[in-house]
Design a protein around this motif. Structure first.
Motif, short mmCIF file in Angstrom:
data_model
loop_
_atom_site.label_atom_id
_atom_site.label_comp_id
_atom_site.label_asym_id
_atom_site.label_seq_id
_atom_site.Cartn_x
_atom_site.Cartn_y
_atom_site.Cartn_z
N GLU A 64 0.83 -1.20 0.00
CA GLU A 64 0.00 0.00 0.00
C GLU A 64 0.87 1.26 0.00
N LEU A 65 1.96 1.24 0.74
CA LEU A 65 2.87 2.38 0.76
C LEU A 65 3.50 2.60 -0.60
N GLN A 66 3.82 1.54 -1.28
CA GLN A 66 4.34 1.67 -2.63
C GLN A 66 3.29 2.29 -3.55
N ARG A 67 2.05 1.89 -3.39
CA ARG A 67 0.97 2.40 -4.23
C ARG A 67 0.78 3.91 -4.05
N ILE A 68 0.88 4.40 -2.82
CA ILE A 68 0.63 5.83 -2.58
C ILE A 68 1.89 6.68 -2.77
N GLY A 69 3.03 6.04 -3.06
CA GLY A 69 4.23 6.80 -3.37
C GLY A 69 5.06 7.21 -2.18
N ALA A 70 5.00 6.45 -1.10
CA ALA A 70 5.87 6.75 0.05
C ALA A 70 7.33 6.64 -0.35
N ASP A 71 8.17 7.44 0.29
CA ASP A 71 9.59 7.45 -0.07
C ASP A 71 10.40 6.36 0.61
N PHE A 72 9.91 5.84 1.74
CA PHE A 72 10.62 4.78 2.46
C PHE A 72 9.68 4.17 3.48
#
Length: 206
Positions: A79-87
């Motif tokens: 989910e973090l990858q989907r929303i564009g989190a940096d790390f």
């Protein structure tokens, strides 16, 4: 822009604020206050229902690097990858989570509290770790002892770090930054006291 773990830890020096944010409307002014005070790498913990939305909102603030803390499973990483989190940063590290951290396209910083856990991470290809809970796990003395047999491993200690002791950690060669919540006290966040938060961030950078 994609960052490496090393770039994020270097940019986070001296302090990566550890943030538990309940209101999405606080995300942008909080990020702007911390940035104005000199802290531009922000860890939003997944301890609140608003956390994912807070990360997305903070990502709209130019010049800040925004990631997630308290990441405990593969679903959260996806989910973090989907929303564009940096790390992403975990409070611990299971073999499954270490594997999942290698599969996403952004940096994952697993946490360790012992040499055995660190060695397991090293076997999986990691060389940078969160040291958590730092004070309860031996603090500065433990990190000094890690440096001898593991000179190429770097750390971001978190847990029990405060204005009173964070510079003791930063004096160690194997510590690249520290994580701490003291920069954003709960009462200041609840009262939306952005000037106080900016000042605390500025003091941490002195």
């Amino acid at each position: 822009m994609k960052y490496s773990v090393e770039q994020i830890m270097t940019a986070a020096y001296p302090v990566m604020p550890v943030l538990a944010v309940n209101r999405v409307e606080d995300a942008v002014p909080l990020a702007e206050a911390l940035k104005a005070g000199g802290l531009t790498v922000l860890e939003v913990t997944l301890r609140t229902e608003a956390a994912m939305a807070v990360i997305e909102a903070m990502k709209t603030v130019e010049g800040v690097i925004v990631g997630a803390g308290t990441v405990t499973n593969e679903t959260q990483l996806i989910e973090l990858q989907r929303i564009g989190a940096d790390f992403a940063i975990s409070p611990g590290a299971t073999p499954r989570l270490l594997e999942a951290g290698k599969a996403v396209d952004f940096p994952f910083l697993p946490a360790i509290a012992s040499v055995s856990e660190m060695m397991q991470g090293l076997e999986m290809g990691y060389s940078s770790f969160k040291f958590f809970p730092a004070e309860a796990s031996g603090g500065v003395a433990a990190l000094k002892s890690f440096a001898g047999p593991f000179p190429n491993v770097s750390f971001c200690p978190t847990g029990g770090i405060s204005i009173a002791n964070f510079k003791d950690y930063l004096a160690l060669d194997n510590v690249k930054c520290v994580g701490g919540s003291w920069v954003v006290p709960a009462d200041a966040l609840n009262q939306q006291d952005w000037s106080r938060i900016e000042q605390l961030a500025r003091e941490a950078c002195l």
